[in-house]
Design an enzyme around this catalytic site. Structure first.
Site, PDB file in Angstrom:
ATOM      1  N   GLY A   1       1.120  -0.875  -0.134  1.00 38.51           N
ATOM      2  CA  GLY A   1      -0.109  -0.035  -0.313  1.00 38.51           C
ATOM      3  C   GLY A   1       0.570   1.593  -0.026  1.00 38.51           C
ATOM      4  O   GLY A   1       1.598   1.163   0.589  1.00 38.51           O
TER       5      GLY A   1
ATOM      6  N   ARG B   1       0.891  -5.211  -5.682  1.00 39.55           N
ATOM      7  CA  ARG B   1       0.552  -6.828  -5.359  1.00 39.55           C
ATOM      8  C   ARG B   1       1.403  -7.701  -6.113  1.00 39.55           C
ATOM      9  O   ARG B   1       1.466  -7.530  -7.352  1.00 39.55           O
ATOM     10  CB  ARG B   1      -0.421  -6.787  -4.546  1.00 39.55           C
ATOM     11  CG  ARG B   1      -0.823  -6.128  -4.323  1.00 39.55           C
ATOM     12  CD  ARG B   1      -0.669  -5.784  -2.366  1.00 39.55           C
ATOM     13  NE  ARG B   1      -1.441  -5.127  -1.723  1.00 39.55           N
ATOM     14  CZ  ARG B   1      -1.307  -3.857  -0.784  1.00 39.55           C
ATOM     15  NH1 ARG B   1      -0.410  -4.454   0.304  1.00 39.55           N
ATOM     16  NH2 ARG B   1      -2.260  -3.626  -0.321  1.00 39.55           N
TER      17      ARG B   1
ATOM     18  N   ASP C   1       4.882  -5.240   6.424  1.00 39.59           N
ATOM     19  CA  ASP C   1       5.558  -6.399   6.119  1.00 39.59           C
ATOM     20  C   ASP C   1       5.205  -7.423   4.955  1.00 39.59           C
ATOM     21  O   ASP C   1       7.256  -7.854   4.882  1.00 39.59           O
ATOM     22  CB  ASP C   1       4.645  -6.779   7.447  1.00 39.59           C
ATOM     23  CG  ASP C   1       4.422  -8.726   7.544  1.00 39.59           C
ATOM     24  OD1 ASP C   1       5.681  -8.396   8.789  1.00 39.59           O
ATOM     25  OD2 ASP C   1       4.243  -9.521   6.743  1.00 39.59           O
TER      26      ASP C   1
ATOM     27  N   THR D   1       4.399   3.137   5.616  1.00 39.09           N
ATOM     28  CA  THR D   1       2.964   1.948   5.902  1.00 39.09           C
ATOM     29  C   THR D   1       2.357   3.041   6.613  1.00 39.09           C
ATOM     30  O   THR D   1       2.508   3.413   7.962  1.00 39.09           O
ATOM     31  CB  THR D   1       2.245   1.017   6.302  1.00 39.09           C
ATOM     32  OG1 THR D   1       1.437   0.294   6.710  1.00 39.09           O
ATOM     33  CG2 THR D   1       3.521   0.588   7.647  1.00 39.09           C
TER      34      THR D   1
ATOM     35  N   ASP E   1      -0.902   2.142   8.948  1.00 41.89           N
ATOM     36  CA  ASP E   1      -0.945   1.554   9.305  1.00 41.89           C
ATOM     37  C   ASP E   1       0.215   2.155  11.240  1.00 41.89           C
ATOM     38  O   ASP E   1      -0.083   1.448  12.007  1.00 41.89           O
ATOM     39  CB  ASP E   1      -1.252   0.026   9.461  1.00 41.89           C
ATOM     40  CG  ASP E   1      -2.289   0.107   8.401  1.00 41.89           C
ATOM     41  OD1 ASP E   1      -3.016   1.228   8.801  1.00 41.89           O
ATOM     42  OD2 ASP E   1      -3.355  -0.913   8.085  1.00 41.89           O
TER      43      ASP E   1
ATOM     44  N   ASP F   1       2.382  -0.364  11.579  1.00 40.59           N
ATOM     45  CA  ASP F   1       2.476  -1.378  12.438  1.00 40.59           C
ATOM     46  C   ASP F   1       3.659  -2.152  12.320  1.00 40.59           C
ATOM     47  O   ASP F   1       3.357  -3.733  12.023  1.00 40.59           O
ATOM     48  CB  ASP F   1       0.922  -2.405  12.094  1.00 40.59           C
ATOM     49  CG  ASP F   1       1.250  -2.441   9.981  1.00 40.59           C
ATOM     50  OD1 ASP F   1       1.945  -1.934   9.719  1.00 40.59           O
ATOM     51  OD2 ASP F   1       0.723  -3.340   9.820  1.00 40.59           O
TER      52      ASP F   1
ATOM     53  N   ARG G   1      -6.008  -3.121  10.348  1.00 39.98           N
ATOM     54  CA  ARG G   1      -6.555  -4.214  11.027  1.00 39.98           C
ATOM     55  C   ARG G   1      -6.564  -4.720  12.174  1.00 39.98           C
ATOM     56  O   ARG G   1      -7.054  -5.695  12.506  1.00 39.98           O
ATOM     57  CB  ARG G   1      -6.670  -5.312   9.209  1.00 39.98           C
ATOM     58  CG  ARG G   1      -7.216  -4.595   8.568  1.00 39.98           C
ATOM     59  CD  ARG G   1      -7.180  -5.838   6.591  1.00 39.98           C
ATOM     60  NE  ARG G   1      -5.718  -6.354   6.618  1.00 39.98           N
ATOM     61  CZ  ARG G   1      -4.914  -5.252   5.654  1.00 39.98           C
ATOM     62  NH1 ARG G   1      -5.804  -5.001   4.910  1.00 39.98           N
ATOM     63  NH2 ARG G   1      -3.709  -5.597   5.546  1.00 39.98           N
TER      64      ARG G   1
END
Length: 322
Positions: A14, A75, A106, A128, A130, A132, A174
């Site tokens: 992303g 992707r 990741d 990213t 997020d 995360d 998520r």
């Protein structure tokens, strides 16, 4: 002899605001040190297909303020297979490229790890929204995304006040609720629902009722997408509290826009640090924000579960929304 002479850079997964600033830093820091820098278009898919172009100073002119990524992203299922990984490594080896700087999350790091196992020097930069990635305090794009959510929720409050309603707002996240948590605290959300901490909809409903009884005529409920189905949550809140609500899913708007100054600075420092690490002979490392420093850590750290350490922020947000 220097540890590297030719370095490639790609973005994968992303997109995130600040990726362009990181690309610019890698290219210009590399050229400053007389390296030859190559841009890989469309992530690992482009690497497998040989979409590789040498970058010059002008290649990254006027991009530091632009969102998205000039190298594009995609992707790539082929990168999950040994055959695809070998094709990717062969493209770099055929061009005499010594190392790869991979900007992403990741999945990007896992692809880079596979290339390292095939003899390519790799450095990962966390890009990213997020936030995360284990091992770094912040990832590129997170701050901008939080600011985007704050701006949107500030506008929703005007409508919520006018119609005297509860608004349930879903934001990205998520497995990591950092966007919801930080944006919720910044906007004064009445409740914040994140995947890391259990919540009780009856308690939230009771908080809504208490607010109404003391004259409050609107509320914002911030929900990270990983906390549950936002439509079901909104329906249960109506059933339990008796208050009508409206759902707003902010979606991919959170990925766009010019990077905040914080993200642009973070990206610039991380991109430069990646080149420094390669010049020092490092490989299989990630660039990380740690306290007030930009450091290198083992790439394997990123694959460990990220321990949750923001209970105090969550508690503070809950206490302030009493």
């Amino acid at each position: 002899m220097r540890a590297v002479d030719k370095v490639a850079v790609l973005t994968s997964g992303g997109d995130a605001p600040g990726m362009n600033a990181a690309i610019r830093a890698v290219v210009r820091k590399g050229i400053f040190h007389n390296l030859r820098i190559f841009g890989v278009y469309h992530g690992f898919a482009g690497l497998i297909n040989g979409q590789i172009t040498q970058m010059e100073l002008g290649s990254v002119a006027d991009i530091v303020h632009r969102g998205g990524t000039i190298l594009k992203t995609a992707r790539c299922k082929e990168m999950l297979l040994p055959e695809g990984q070998k094709l990717a490594a062969d493209q770099l080896i055929a061009r005499g490229i010594d190392a790869l700087v991979a900007i992403g999350g990741d999945g990007t790091y896992r692809g880079a790890k596979k290339l390292a196992e095939l003899g390519i020097k790799v450095v990962g930069i966390p890009g990213t929204i997020d936030n995360d990635i284990n091992g770094t305090d912040f990832t590129i794009g997170f701050d901008t995304s939080v600011n985007t959510v704050v701006e949107a929720v500030s506008k929703l409050r005007d409508t919520a006040t006018s119609h005297e309603r509860v608004f349930v707002v879903e934001v990205m996240g998520r497995n990591c609720g950092d966007i919801a948590l930080h944006a919720g605290l910044a906007t004064g959300a009445e409740s914040i629902l994140i995947p890391e901490i259990p919540f009780d909809l009856e308690e939230i409903s009771e908080k809504l009722r208490r607010g109404f009884q003391r004259g409050k005529n609107h509320s914002i409920i911030m929900v990270a997408e990983g906390a549950g189905n936002v439509i079901d949550i909104a329906r249960q809140l109506t059933d339990q509290s008796g208050f009508e609500n409206r759902v707003t899913i902010l979606g991919h708007v959170q990925r766009g826009g010019s990077p905040s100054s914080a993200d642009a600075v973070l990206a610039g420092l991380m991109g430069a640090k990646a080149v420094e690490a390669l010049l020092e002979g490092q490989s299989e490392v990630m660039i990380a924000s740690s306290g007030n420093e930009i450091v290198t850590k083992s790439l394997d750290i990123a694959f460990a579960p990220k321990p949750y350490s923001k209970e105090k922020i969550y508690q503070t947000a809950d206490e302030l929304a009493i």
